[in-house]
Design a protein around this motif. Structure first.
Motif, mmCIF file in Angstrom:
data_model
loop_
_atom_site.group_PDB
_atom_site.id
_atom_site.type_symbol
_atom_site.label_atom_id
_atom_site.label_comp_id
_atom_site.label_asym_id
_atom_site.label_seq_id
_atom_site.Cartn_x
_atom_site.Cartn_y
_atom_site.Cartn_z
ATOM 1 N N ALA A 102 -44.699 -8.453 45.590
ATOM 2 C CA ALA A 102 -46.052 -8.366 45.005
ATOM 3 C C ALA A 102 -47.048 -9.474 45.476
ATOM 4 O O ALA A 102 -48.132 -9.329 45.317
ATOM 5 N N GLY A 103 -46.671 -10.427 46.183
ATOM 6 C CA GLY A 103 -47.541 -11.465 46.776
ATOM 7 C C GLY A 103 -47.208 -11.869 48.359
ATOM 8 O O GLY A 103 -46.295 -11.051 48.914
ATOM 9 N N SER A 104 -47.874 -12.768 48.674
ATOM 10 C CA SER A 104 -47.709 -13.045 50.321
ATOM 11 C C SER A 104 -46.475 -14.118 50.511
ATOM 12 O O SER A 104 -46.324 -14.288 51.731
ATOM 13 N N HIS A 105 -46.091 -14.791 49.635
ATOM 14 C CA HIS A 105 -45.118 -15.881 49.639
ATOM 15 C C HIS A 105 -43.728 -15.348 50.001
ATOM 16 O O HIS A 105 -43.572 -14.064 49.223
ATOM 17 N N HIS A 106 -42.843 -15.947 50.363
ATOM 18 C CA HIS A 106 -41.651 -15.660 50.816
ATOM 19 C C HIS A 106 -40.463 -16.619 50.248
ATOM 20 O O HIS A 106 -40.871 -17.877 49.699
ATOM 21 N N LEU A 160 -51.775 5.424 48.635
ATOM 22 C CA LEU A 160 -51.845 5.821 47.247
ATOM 23 C C LEU A 160 -51.297 5.189 46.139
ATOM 24 O O LEU A 160 -51.285 5.459 45.068
ATOM 25 N N ASP A 161 -50.903 3.847 46.594
ATOM 26 C CA ASP A 161 -49.863 2.932 45.428
ATOM 27 C C ASP A 161 -50.963 2.497 44.464
ATOM 28 O O ASP A 161 -50.521 2.079 43.372
ATOM 29 N N LYS A 162 -52.344 2.718 44.509
ATOM 30 C CA LYS A 162 -53.142 2.275 43.320
ATOM 31 C C LYS A 162 -53.495 3.405 42.563
ATOM 32 O O LYS A 162 -54.651 3.385 41.720
ATOM 33 N N GLU A 163 -53.286 4.748 42.893
ATOM 34 C CA GLU A 163 -53.601 5.944 42.281
ATOM 35 C C GLU A 163 -52.406 6.807 42.020
ATOM 36 O O GLU A 163 -52.652 7.716 41.110
ATOM 37 N N VAL A 164 -51.233 6.690 42.301
ATOM 38 C CA VAL A 164 -50.004 7.459 41.980
ATOM 39 C C VAL A 164 -48.849 6.709 41.530
ATOM 40 O O VAL A 164 -48.748 5.465 41.951
ATOM 41 N N ALA A 165 -48.273 7.205 40.491
ATOM 42 C CA ALA A 165 -47.066 6.536 39.734
ATOM 43 C C ALA A 165 -45.771 7.390 40.264
ATOM 44 O O ALA A 165 -45.738 8.374 40.511
ATOM 45 N N LEU A 166 -44.892 6.639 40.269
ATOM 46 C CA LEU A 166 -43.256 7.415 40.427
ATOM 47 C C LEU A 166 -42.296 6.830 39.425
ATOM 48 O O LEU A 166 -42.303 5.734 38.886
ATOM 49 N N GLY A 205 -35.836 -3.670 45.263
ATOM 50 C CA GLY A 205 -36.502 -5.188 44.809
ATOM 51 C C GLY A 205 -37.698 -5.192 45.726
ATOM 52 O O GLY A 205 -38.591 -6.019 45.288
ATOM 53 N N ALA A 206 -37.812 -4.343 46.815
ATOM 54 C CA ALA A 206 -38.881 -4.748 47.807
ATOM 55 C C ALA A 206 -39.953 -3.629 47.372
ATOM 56 O O ALA A 206 -41.085 -3.403 48.066
ATOM 57 N N THR A 207 -39.754 -2.721 46.236
ATOM 58 C CA THR A 207 -40.791 -1.829 46.029
ATOM 59 C C THR A 207 -42.100 -2.783 45.220
ATOM 60 O O THR A 207 -42.054 -3.634 44.435
ATOM 61 N N ARG A 208 -43.316 -2.000 45.735
ATOM 62 C CA ARG A 208 -44.661 -2.275 44.586
ATOM 63 C C ARG A 208 -45.078 -0.916 44.368
ATOM 64 O O ARG A 208 -44.734 0.057 44.870
ATOM 65 N N GLY A 209 -46.055 -1.409 43.368
ATOM 66 C CA GLY A 209 -46.546 -0.047 42.710
ATOM 67 C C GLY A 209 -46.130 0.150 41.369
ATOM 68 O O GLY A 209 -45.023 -0.004 40.859
ATOM 69 N N ALA A 210 -46.774 1.277 41.045
ATOM 70 C CA ALA A 210 -46.373 1.818 39.619
ATOM 71 C C ALA A 210 -44.718 2.558 39.656
ATOM 72 O O ALA A 210 -45.070 3.788 39.569
ATOM 73 N N ALA A 211 -43.858 1.837 39.865
ATOM 74 C CA ALA A 211 -42.649 2.641 40.321
ATOM 75 C C ALA A 211 -41.606 2.305 39.210
ATOM 76 O O ALA A 211 -41.440 1.157 38.924
ATOM 77 N N ILE A 212 -41.528 3.315 38.238
ATOM 78 C CA ILE A 212 -40.896 3.091 37.045
ATOM 79 C C ILE A 212 -39.413 3.842 37.054
ATOM 80 O O ILE A 212 -39.308 4.709 37.226
ATOM 81 N N GLY A 213 -38.352 2.836 36.936
ATOM 82 C CA GLY A 213 -36.841 3.281 37.226
ATOM 83 C C GLY A 213 -36.078 3.262 36.054
ATOM 84 O O GLY A 213 -36.637 2.711 35.064
ATOM 85 N N ALA A 233 -50.601 -2.517 40.560
ATOM 86 C CA ALA A 233 -52.032 -2.949 40.594
ATOM 87 C C ALA A 233 -52.517 -2.786 39.464
ATOM 88 O O ALA A 233 -52.224 -1.857 38.394
ATOM 89 N N ASP A 234 -53.795 -3.623 38.954
ATOM 90 C CA ASP A 234 -54.086 -3.372 37.893
ATOM 91 C C ASP A 234 -54.615 -1.842 37.218
ATOM 92 O O ASP A 234 -54.647 -1.571 36.076
ATOM 93 N N GLU A 235 -55.183 -1.254 38.261
ATOM 94 C CA GLU A 235 -55.541 0.328 38.084
ATOM 95 C C GLU A 235 -54.522 1.104 37.342
ATOM 96 O O GLU A 235 -54.980 1.992 36.861
ATOM 97 N N MET A 236 -53.239 0.740 37.774
ATOM 98 C CA MET A 236 -52.058 1.586 37.269
ATOM 99 C C MET A 236 -51.313 1.164 36.162
ATOM 100 O O MET A 236 -50.264 1.561 35.883
#
Length: 552
Positions: free
Chosen positions: A306-310, A455-461, A469-477, A393-396
């Motif tokens: 989600a962010g830049s820190h580890h 497309l991570d700010k335009e497409v959902a999965l 756990g490494a996934t980002r974006g509108a990924a609904i499981g 992303a806020d857009e999704m």
């Protein structure tokens, strides 16, 4: 002592003789026998160093008057298993691990355990065994990998997955892809972001079964070796005081874990593993609590993906105790619970403090006003689904679009790489649940492909399987019931409109109840993908993702 069943009395001479065949002395057999379950292997980077952790734990046990006896456990590297038949075995391995730890501890009358996991399913598998056995137990993981570096930026395994997709659409060269590949994973340890392994290692601290530092001390730090020694010492104190896992694994401790999960933005896989561990403790964990606590606890740590820190940044900022301190100061946590330190959470946090207010923020300056996960329900997911809201992303956060339907992960990946997914689409991947997969494959490849092609700010999965756990974006499981059980996912058609409202916990298909029922009446379950071996048996026994995918 349970071990007296194999070490005491005259009629146990045969058993003592077998122990002595391994060089044990009478004095060692007079001590408590402490099992050291070590999942070391040469297949998982998070596990290659666990021999050092085990040696340190055994030293601690001996210092405190116990006799350590080491045995092994299997493990699957989700990253290496990703994208081929190996991923069917990842979640399924969790039950094998729990069963094997139980078997070894009971068969050999062990008095206590030090459990040494590190990666995705090994941690929850061992925690499930700890709850099931309920003998004094301390968990000490192998620690996190350090982040890699490329072009002046921290990178990780997720960077490599996304770079593959970028290469396929000519955004980067093959030479740059190789540079990323060679730079991302430079040390042993669990992958460096707040992915599933580190999520579960951190939550082990919250649940009280790991010492402070268990979730964040990097694998290559000397502190990790010292922690393992203290784990060995501490398990003997637990044995003397008769402190057991079920003293820690209470409804309140699972609620604490969910609250800190919200603050950290953990992997969606925690929504599988926490209910499974709770199940072994005789507790039913209602996942709708996610939506309750996400309103109470903001997202105060923004770690990769989600962010830049580890994880190393979180450790240097004060680690999990510092995160808990922020929550405790807001009156969020139950601080009266006992932990493996022999002290309460309140006592453990007495000296904790935040050392970097960008890595660990307070409530007023949180990265997001709501917590990291969201639980979605609706006519497409009557029993629920999960998304890592902090990585969307806020857009999704609210989205409506036409379904592109695939009956397997590889079909979806091929379509993404071929440019067949358009802005606004909702990619539906079904028959990938616990039964349908079988094994509920983790799908970092399609989510990384979507991100890699921009497309991570335009497409959902959406899937009845699960995401890394490494996934980002509108990924609904974890959409439940899964398609293989005749859930609504089974009747989605190409072009159906899918409606997503993450802030309000809604996931719907734009169909009437009558249309859904009419389609379901004409649905027939497909043939199982795998009909032999362990996975065939697993598919027959496993329950829904909404209940933790435990065996019936």
């Amino acid at each position: 002592m349970r071990s007296k069943n194999v070490t005491k009395k005259i009629d146990k001479a045969p058993q003592r003789s077998l122990f002595k065949a391994m060089g044990l002395t009478d004095e060692e057999l007079d001590n408590p026998l402490v099992g050291v379950c070590n999942s070391v292997n040469e297949l998982i980077p998070g596990h290659t160093d666990l021999d050092k952790i085990a040696d340190a734990a055994k030293a601690g046990i001996r210092m405190a008057g116990g006799t350590p006896l080491e045995f092994g456990a299997i493990g699957v590297c989700d990253g290496i298993a990703m994208g081929h038949e190996g991923m069917h075995y990842s979640l399924a391995s969790r039950e094998l691990i729990a069963d094997s730890v139980e078997t070894m501890a009971r068969a050999h009358a062990l008095d206590a355990l030090v459990l040494i996991p590190n990666c995705d399913k090994i941690v929850p598998g061992m925690l499930m065994a700890a709850a099931r056995l309920n003998i004094p137990t301390v968990v000490v993981s192998g620690g996190a990998m350090l982040a890699g570096r490329h072009k002046g930026k921290d990178i990780d395994l997720n960077t490599v997955f996304e770079s593959v997709a970028s290469y396929k659409v000519d955004k980067i060269s093959e030479a740059e892809l190789l540079e990323v590949e060679n730079s991302a994973c430079q040390t042993c340890g669990s992958c460096s972001g707040m992915f599933t392994a580190n999520s579960m290692n951190c939550l082990t601290e919250i649940l009280g079964l790991g010492l402070p530092g268990n979730g964040t001390i990097p694998a290559v730090y000397a502190d990790r070796i010292r922690l393992a020694k203290y784990a060995g010492i501490q398990v003997m104190e637990m044995f003397e005081k008769d402190i057991k896992p079920l003293d820690m694994l209470t409804e309140e401790s699972f609620e604490n874990a969910l609250k800190v999960d919200m603050a950290l933005g953990c992997s969606t896989n925690t929504a599988l593993h926490l209910p499974a561990i709770a199940h072994e403790a005789g507790i039913e964990l209602d996942l709708e609590l996610i939506n309750k606590y996400k309103k109470e606890v903001p997202h105060i740590c923004s770690l990769a993906p989600a962010g830049s820190h580890h994880i190393q940044d979180l450790h240097e900022a004060g680690g999990i105790p510092a995160v808990m301190k922020v929550l405790s100061e807001e009156g969020i946590l139950n601080e009266d619970l006992i932990t493996v330190t022999g002290k309460t959470i309140k006592e453990n946090l007495a000296k904790a403090k935040v050392l970097d207010t960008d890595v660990i923020r307070d409530f007023a300056t949180a990265y997001h006003a709501e917590g990291g996960l969201s639980f979605l329900k609706g006519n497409l997911a009557p029993d629920g689904s999960v998304v890592k809201q902090a990585a969307v992303a806020d857009e999704m956060l609210v989205h409506e679009g036409p379904a592109k339907v695939f009956d397997a992960e590889q079909e979806a990946v091929a379509a993404i790489h071929a440019g067949k997914i358009n802005p606004g689409d909702v990619v539906v991947i079904r028959y990938e649940g616990p039964k349908g997969g079988p094994g509920m494959r983790e799908m970092l490849t399609p989510t990384s492909a979507i991100a890699g092609v921009g497309l991570d700010k335009e497409v959902a999965l959406i899937t009845d399987g699960r995401f890394s756990g490494a996934t980002r974006g509108a990924a609904i499981g974890h959409v439940s019931p899964e398609a293989m059980e005749g859930g609504p996912m089974a009747i989605v058609k190409e072009g159906d409109i899918i409606q997503i409202d993450i802030p309000n916990g809604k996931l719907n298909i734009d169909l009437t109840d009558e249309e859904i029922q009419a389609r379901l009446a004409n649905w027939e379950a497909p043939e199982p993908k795998i009909k032999t071996g362990y996975l065939s048996r697993y598919a027959r026994l496993v329950s829904s993702a909404s209940t933790g995918a435990v065996f019936k």
